[in-house]
Motif scaffolding. Sequence first.
Motif, PDB file in Angstrom:
ATOM      1  N   THR A  39       0.845  -1.195   0.000  1.00 27.68           N
ATOM      2  CA  THR A  39       0.000   0.000   0.000  1.00 27.68           C
ATOM      3  C   THR A  39       0.882   1.246   0.000  1.00 27.68           C
ATOM      4  OG1 THR A  39      -0.086   0.255   2.411  1.00 27.68           O
ATOM      5  CG2 THR A  39      -1.788  -1.134   1.382  1.00 27.68           C
ATOM      6  N   LEU A  59      -1.169  -0.326  -3.955  1.00 29.87           N
ATOM      7  CA  LEU A  59      -2.593  -0.199  -3.615  1.00 29.87           C
ATOM      8  C   LEU A  59      -2.787   1.037  -2.743  1.00 29.87           C
ATOM      9  CD1 LEU A  59      -5.556  -1.268  -3.129  1.00 29.87           C
ATOM     10  CD2 LEU A  59      -4.623  -2.530  -1.179  1.00 29.87           C
ATOM     11  N   GLY A  61      -5.028   1.801  -0.406  1.00 28.19           N
ATOM     12  CA  GLY A  61      -6.066   1.085   0.327  1.00 28.19           C
ATOM     13  C   GLY A  61      -6.749   2.005   1.319  1.00 28.19           C
ATOM     14  N   ASP A  62      -8.007   1.655   1.639  1.00 31.21           N
ATOM     15  CA  ASP A  62      -8.698   2.490   2.633  1.00 31.21           C
ATOM     16  C   ASP A  62      -8.166   2.225   4.042  1.00 31.21           C
ATOM     17  OD1 ASP A  62      -9.829   0.019   3.058  1.00 31.21           O
ATOM     18  OD2 ASP A  62     -11.910   0.718   2.999  1.00 31.21           O
ATOM     19  N   SER A  63      -7.194   1.292   4.168  1.00 31.46           N
ATOM     20  CA  SER A  63      -6.486   1.128   5.439  1.00 31.46           C
ATOM     21  C   SER A  63      -5.842   2.448   5.847  1.00 31.46           C
ATOM     22  CB  SER A  63      -5.413   0.039   5.328  1.00 31.46           C
ATOM     23  OG  SER A  63      -4.515   0.328   4.285  1.00 31.46           O
ATOM     24  N   ASP A 101      -8.795   1.701  -3.869  1.00 29.22           N
ATOM     25  CA  ASP A 101     -10.016   1.253  -3.198  1.00 29.22           C
ATOM     26  C   ASP A 101     -11.196   2.192  -3.452  1.00 29.22           C
ATOM     27  OD1 ASP A 101      -9.845  -1.099  -1.769  1.00 29.22           O
ATOM     28  OD2 ASP A 101      -8.937  -0.178  -0.004  1.00 29.22           O
ATOM     29  N   LYS A 131     -10.728  -1.263  -6.532  1.00 26.81           N
ATOM     30  CA  LYS A 131     -11.002  -2.407  -5.640  1.00 26.81           C
ATOM     31  C   LYS A 131     -12.233  -2.137  -4.782  1.00 26.81           C
ATOM     32  CE  LYS A 131      -8.250  -3.597  -1.939  1.00 26.81           C
ATOM     33  NZ  LYS A 131      -9.194  -3.598  -0.803  1.00 26.81           N
ATOM     34  N   HIS A 155     -12.571  -8.162  -3.274  1.00 29.02           N
ATOM     35  CA  HIS A 155     -11.906  -8.295  -1.954  1.00 29.02           C
ATOM     36  C   HIS A 155     -12.854  -9.079  -1.047  1.00 29.02           C
ATOM     37  CE1 HIS A 155      -9.615  -6.092   1.543  1.00 29.02           C
ATOM     38  NE2 HIS A 155     -10.066  -7.273   1.945  1.00 29.02           N
ATOM     39  N   VAL A 198      -8.545  -9.953  -3.952  1.00 30.70           N
ATOM     40  CA  VAL A 198      -7.798  -9.951  -2.687  1.00 30.70           C
ATOM     41  C   VAL A 198      -8.484 -10.940  -1.743  1.00 30.70           C
ATOM     42  CG1 VAL A 198      -7.257  -8.577  -0.619  1.00 30.70           C
ATOM     43  CG2 VAL A 198      -6.876  -7.600  -2.903  1.00 30.70           C
ATOM     44  N   GLU A 200      -8.387 -11.902   2.099  1.00 28.70           N
ATOM     45  CA  GLU A 200      -7.820 -11.404   3.357  1.00 28.70           C
ATOM     46  C   GLU A 200      -8.150 -12.322   4.528  1.00 28.70           C
ATOM     47  OE1 GLU A 200      -8.303  -7.221   4.193  1.00 28.70           O
ATOM     48  OE2 GLU A 200      -7.502  -7.428   6.217  1.00 28.70           O
ATOM     49  N   ILE A 221      -3.541 -11.593   1.804  1.00 27.78           N
ATOM     50  CA  ILE A 221      -2.994 -10.892   2.975  1.00 27.78           C
ATOM     51  C   ILE A 221      -3.489 -11.695   4.181  1.00 27.78           C
ATOM     52  CG2 ILE A 221      -4.870  -9.127   2.779  1.00 27.78           C
ATOM     53  CD1 ILE A 221      -2.861  -7.234   4.343  1.00 27.78           C
ATOM     54  N   VAL A 231      -0.151  -8.925  -0.598  1.00 30.90           N
ATOM     55  CA  VAL A 231      -0.215  -7.490  -0.344  1.00 30.90           C
ATOM     56  C   VAL A 231       0.027  -7.259   1.141  1.00 30.90           C
ATOM     57  CG1 VAL A 231      -2.777  -7.519  -0.184  1.00 30.90           C
ATOM     58  CG2 VAL A 231      -1.599  -5.353  -0.559  1.00 30.90           C
ATOM     59  N   VAL A 233       0.244  -3.851   4.141  1.00 29.50           N
ATOM     60  CA  VAL A 233       0.110  -2.420   4.400  1.00 29.50           C
ATOM     61  C   VAL A 233       1.524  -1.913   4.725  1.00 29.50           C
ATOM     62  CG1 VAL A 233      -0.918  -0.716   5.971  1.00 29.50           C
ATOM     63  CG2 VAL A 233      -2.259  -2.702   5.220  1.00 29.50           C
TER      64      VAL A 233
HETATM   65  O1  KIV Z   1      -7.053  -1.100   2.509  1.00 28.04           O
HETATM   66  C1  KIV Z   1      -6.114  -1.894   2.370  1.00 28.04           C
HETATM   67  O2  KIV Z   1      -4.942  -1.588   2.621  1.00 28.04           O
HETATM   68  C2  KIV Z   1      -6.438  -3.223   1.892  1.00 28.04           C
HETATM   69  C3  KIV Z   1      -5.399  -4.296   2.036  1.00 28.04           C
HETATM   70  C4  KIV Z   1      -5.338  -4.716   3.441  1.00 28.04           C
HETATM   71  C5  KIV Z   1      -5.657  -5.411   1.120  1.00 28.04           C
HETATM   72  O3  KIV Z   1      -7.510  -3.434   1.437  1.00 28.04           O
END
Ligand code: KIV
Length: 301
Positions: A39, A59, A61-63, A101, A131, A155, A198, A200, A221, A231, A233
């Motif tokens: 990410t 990525l 990601g919304d993380s 995302d 995603k 995902h 993905v 998870e 992940i 993947v 983070v």
């Molecule tokens: O938001 C994110 O970083 C993710 C990964 C954990 C796959 O979706």
Amino acid sequence: MTIIRSIIRKYSTHPPKRQSSLSDIYKLYKNKTPITVITAHDYITGKIADKSSEIDAILVGDSLAMVAKGHPSTLELEFDDFYYSTKSVIRSINEKFLIVDLPFGSFESSINQCIDSAIKLMKLGKIGSIKLEGSYELTDRIKTLNNFGIPVTGHIGLQPQKFNLTGGFKAQGRNSIQALEIFKQALHLQEIGCKLIVLECIPEKLSHYVTENLNIPTIGIGAGNKTSGQVLVMSDALGMLDNKLPKFVNPYLNIHNLSIDALNNYGNDVKNLNFPNSSTHTYPMNDEEFEKFQKLAQTCI
Ligand code: KIV
């Protein structure tokens, strides 16, 4: 000197290659070369990821809600904040395939909302896939995105946006019924046109089975090493925060502690008058000019 030169060569900017496309990712898949994804949540992390020769895709990601904005989950993330961060990442990317995302609240209420959010992101450029977390409930949205030429990454398994329903951030698919459900969701995502999936936090046995029975790449992940790729983070992989890491993360660095040590060194140097150093960190001024200045300055006092 030779060592310094080789370090400079290794990390210095080389002429950028073209940005990887979905077909480059599929070439890795066809050759059974594990696909590496990390990410990025801002310009700095995007730059680092883009320069790593061993990373294939990035990525957004919304993380980022949790690791870059300090929210307790991904649900609190506003689309506009996510959009702003995505723009920063995009400015840093030259080479890597980019997946972005759709954050919670930007695609659920209607197909139109989903398409509008995806198009708004795609218009930023450089994005190779959008995603979304989910499966059956997204059938119409994923088919429409596909029809408009937007490659979709599914995902499933642990879907952090649904943690309230699934009992927290827990591994999924650990009994036969749940495992079957995840397998069916994967088949469905493939059927409706997803280009990547993905997986998870599911057992390695299950992700292996799913991967063997699909003809699109799976990116795991917390799902073992039998998927088509992995993947992580970036803040977990590089130890950027002082949080407890999930069991599936291998911390490759502890930037958090290294940075605190470095800031302590800086603070100590300032307090002990070791920084800035007069000979290396300052701008010289000719003595004659300084004397002239002093005379001129006297008239102001
Ligand atoms: O938001 C994110 O970083 C993710 C990964 C954990 C796959 O979706």
